[in-house]
Write a protein that holds these residues in place. Structure first.
Motif, PDB file in Angstrom:
ATOM      1  N   LEU A  91       0.870  -1.163  -0.189  1.00  0.00           N
ATOM      2  CA  LEU A  91      -0.084   0.047  -0.033  1.00  0.00           C
ATOM      3  C   LEU A  91       0.874   1.226   0.095  1.00  0.00           C
ATOM      4  O   LEU A  91       2.007   1.430   0.855  1.00  0.00           O
ATOM      5  CB  LEU A  91      -0.963  -0.081   1.224  1.00  0.00           C
ATOM      6  N   ASP A  92       0.506   2.466  -0.741  1.00  0.00           N
ATOM      7  CA  ASP A  92       1.255   3.656  -0.883  1.00  0.00           C
ATOM      8  C   ASP A  92       0.195   4.519  -0.043  1.00  0.00           C
ATOM      9  O   ASP A  92      -0.707   4.912  -0.882  1.00  0.00           O
ATOM     10  CB  ASP A  92       1.529   4.068  -2.092  1.00  0.00           C
ATOM     11  N   SER A  93       0.405   4.663   0.979  1.00  0.00           N
ATOM     12  CA  SER A  93      -0.326   5.594   1.871  1.00  0.00           C
ATOM     13  C   SER A  93       0.160   6.148   3.091  1.00  0.00           C
ATOM     14  O   SER A  93       1.360   5.915   3.397  1.00  0.00           O
ATOM     15  CB  SER A  93      -1.811   4.968   2.357  1.00  0.00           C
ATOM     16  N   ASP A  94      -0.267   7.186   3.821  1.00  0.00           N
ATOM     17  CA  ASP A  94       0.315   7.703   4.982  1.00  0.00           C
ATOM     18  C   ASP A  94       0.946   6.733   6.006  1.00  0.00           C
ATOM     19  O   ASP A  94       2.033   7.066   6.440  1.00  0.00           O
ATOM     20  CB  ASP A  94      -0.492   8.725   5.692  1.00  0.00           C
ATOM     21  N   ASP A  95      -0.040   5.716   6.366  1.00  0.00           N
ATOM     22  CA  ASP A  95       0.339   4.851   7.638  1.00  0.00           C
ATOM     23  C   ASP A  95       1.448   4.161   7.105  1.00  0.00           C
ATOM     24  O   ASP A  95       2.126   3.601   7.721  1.00  0.00           O
ATOM     25  CB  ASP A  95      -0.799   4.094   7.736  1.00  0.00           C
ATOM     26  N   VAL A  96       1.739   3.655   5.776  1.00  0.00           N
ATOM     27  CA  VAL A  96       2.947   3.049   5.388  1.00  0.00           C
ATOM     28  C   VAL A  96       3.973   3.796   5.281  1.00  0.00           C
ATOM     29  O   VAL A  96       5.106   3.368   5.552  1.00  0.00           O
ATOM     30  CB  VAL A  96       2.481   1.941   4.002  1.00  0.00           C
TER      31      VAL A  96
END
Ligand SMILES: O=C(O)C1=C[C@@H](OP(=O)(O)O)[C@@H](O)[C@H](O)C1
Ligand SMILES: C=C(OP(=O)(O)O)C(=O)O
Length: 426
Positions: A45-50
């Protein structure tokens, strides 16, 4: 503030490839970092959390190469716990899947670590995890309010032994302890004190640990035994499943609007508890079918349901807005911990559902929603909560425009959400 106005929608159909699971991405990254050998991760996943997890691992000396689209990663494991010669400050945003597991893994490491985050992270409890880590030798100082981040860890490893952990606020505390357990010096026995919420996330944890070569003796989710002498070993290649919570919005759109939506990347073979979301849509009257790696939903005449959704707290939010289109009231029960997530989700959900005309009862750990005859136009506040933004996109299936305030907050787990939603509902 950015806003997005959705004109009334009447249609949803098509196929959606769902981006990687947040829960799996952050578990796989952490275990790959601790493991011997190189792990090649695809569909990350490419997102803030990752990003917060990736940035923390980089600061901790982990070597990895991310593809340009940030969806695949080759990571050289340390083959041991972290060891930092200089004091480090790690900013973890509002990512529970970074804060809790890293906290435990760092206690089992060597160095001085300060864990910080966004203001909301400082209102999300972590005391139950710290209380379980301290008898194992962890030295943790609360830099703000006791029981909450920010934290300072003086790490010198964890010993083995037997500990208790409370599971009624967040399963992430148990997940964190389980993932750190093989780093302890001796056998570790973990007893769950009282109720365990969000249980299927423990299955994701045990599945990921097994993938990296560590066996846990799970005695009915009440007692877990992790034998010493086990080390994480890279499985080589790992593909991250599509995120079952992210899939829920598209499946609900089909159930509400008609047409057929099939999501790819998550299906009957998935290890994620939120795959059961489609079964809830089935109970509401939608037609549902599962393949090994896909789920398909078509419209039925939706009726209200009264369900305990403790096992699927994230996807349960999607049921709350799907309930706007049911014939009769819906009750979602046993979701007290909605109150300690990105926002107080019980309060936020009640407030915003009332704006579109629903009659709502907000209980301490439940919500009852009676849909209006006709949905009203409203500007929906999202409280920096990605799921508030995503689940209220479904309110646009009424006859009135819906404005989503701060739609960019989906960047926490699903930055491209509104583009994909537009494709399916065009
Ligand atoms: O372990 C995980 O990956 C998660 C566990 C759940 O939290 P709680 O255990 O706090 O309910 C869930 O809501 C969160 O989005 C992800
Ligand atoms: C509760 C959530 O996130 P976190 O992993 O930060 O707990 C969520 O994604 O709905």
């Amino acid at each position: 503030m950015e806003t997005l106005t959705l004109q009334p929608l009447s249609h949803a159909s098509g196929e959606v490839q769902i981006p990687g699971s947040k829960s799996l991405s952050n578990r796989i990254l952490l275990l790959a970092a601790l493991a011997q050998g190189t792990t090649r991760i695809t569909n990350l996943l490419d997102s803030d959390d990752v990003r917060h997890m990736l940035n923390a691992l980089r600061a901790l000396g982990v070597d990895y190469e991310l593809a340009q689209d940030r969806r695949s990663c080759s990571l050289s494991g340390l083959g041991q716990a972290f060891d930092a010669s200089a004091a480090l400050e790690l900013f973890l945003g509002n990512a529970g899947t970074a804060m809790r597991p890293l906290c435990a893994a760092l206690c089992a490491s060597k160095g001085e670590f300060t864990l910080t985050g966004e203001p909301r992270m400082y209102e999300r409890p972590i005391g139950d995890l710290i209380d379980a880590l301290r008898p194992l030798g962890a030295q943790v100082e609360y830099l703000g309010e006791a029981g909450y981040p920010p934290l300072k860890i003086q790490a010198a490893g964890l010993k083995g032994g037997e500990v208790s952990i409370r599971g009624n606020i967040s399963s992430q505390f148990l997940t964190a302890l389980l993932m750190a357990a093989p780093l302890a010096e001796g056998d570790l026995v973990i007893n769950v004190d009282g109720e365990l919420v969000s249980k299927p996330y423990i299955d994701i944890t045990l599945h990921t640990m097994k993938l990296f070569g560590v066996e846990v003796d799970n005695q009915n989710y009440q007692r877990f035994v992790i034998k010493a002498g086990q080390t994480y070993r890279s499985p080589g290649e790992v593909m991250v499943e599509g995120d079952a919570s992210s899939a829920s919005y598209f499946l609900a759109a089909a159930a509400i609007a008609g047409g057929t939506v099939r999501v790819y990347g998550v299906g009957a073979d998935s290890v994620q508890g939120d795959k059961a979301f489609a079964e809830v849509l089935g109970k509401m009257g939608a037609e549902v079918s599962y393949g090994p790696t896909w789920i398909e939903v078509s419209k039925g005449a939706l009726k209200g349901v009264d369900l305990d959704l403790n096992a699927i707290p994230d996807a349960a939010m999607t049921i709350a807005t799907t309930a706007l289109f049911a014939d009769g009231p819906t009750a979602i029960r046993n979701v007290y911990n909605w109150r300690v997530k990105e926002t107080d989700r019980l309060s936020a959900m009640a407030t915003e559902l009332r704006k579109v005309g629903a009659d709502v009862v907000e209980g301490e750990d439940f919500i009852e929603i009676t849909p209006p005859a006709q949905l009203q136009s409203a500007a929906i506040d999202t409280y920096d909560d990605h799921r508030m933004a995503m689940c209220f996109s479904l309110a646009a299936f009424g006859d009135a425009p819906i404005t989503i305030n701060d739609p960019g907050c989906t960047r926490k787990t699903f930055p491209e959400y509104f583009d994909l939603f537009a494709q399916v509902t065009r």
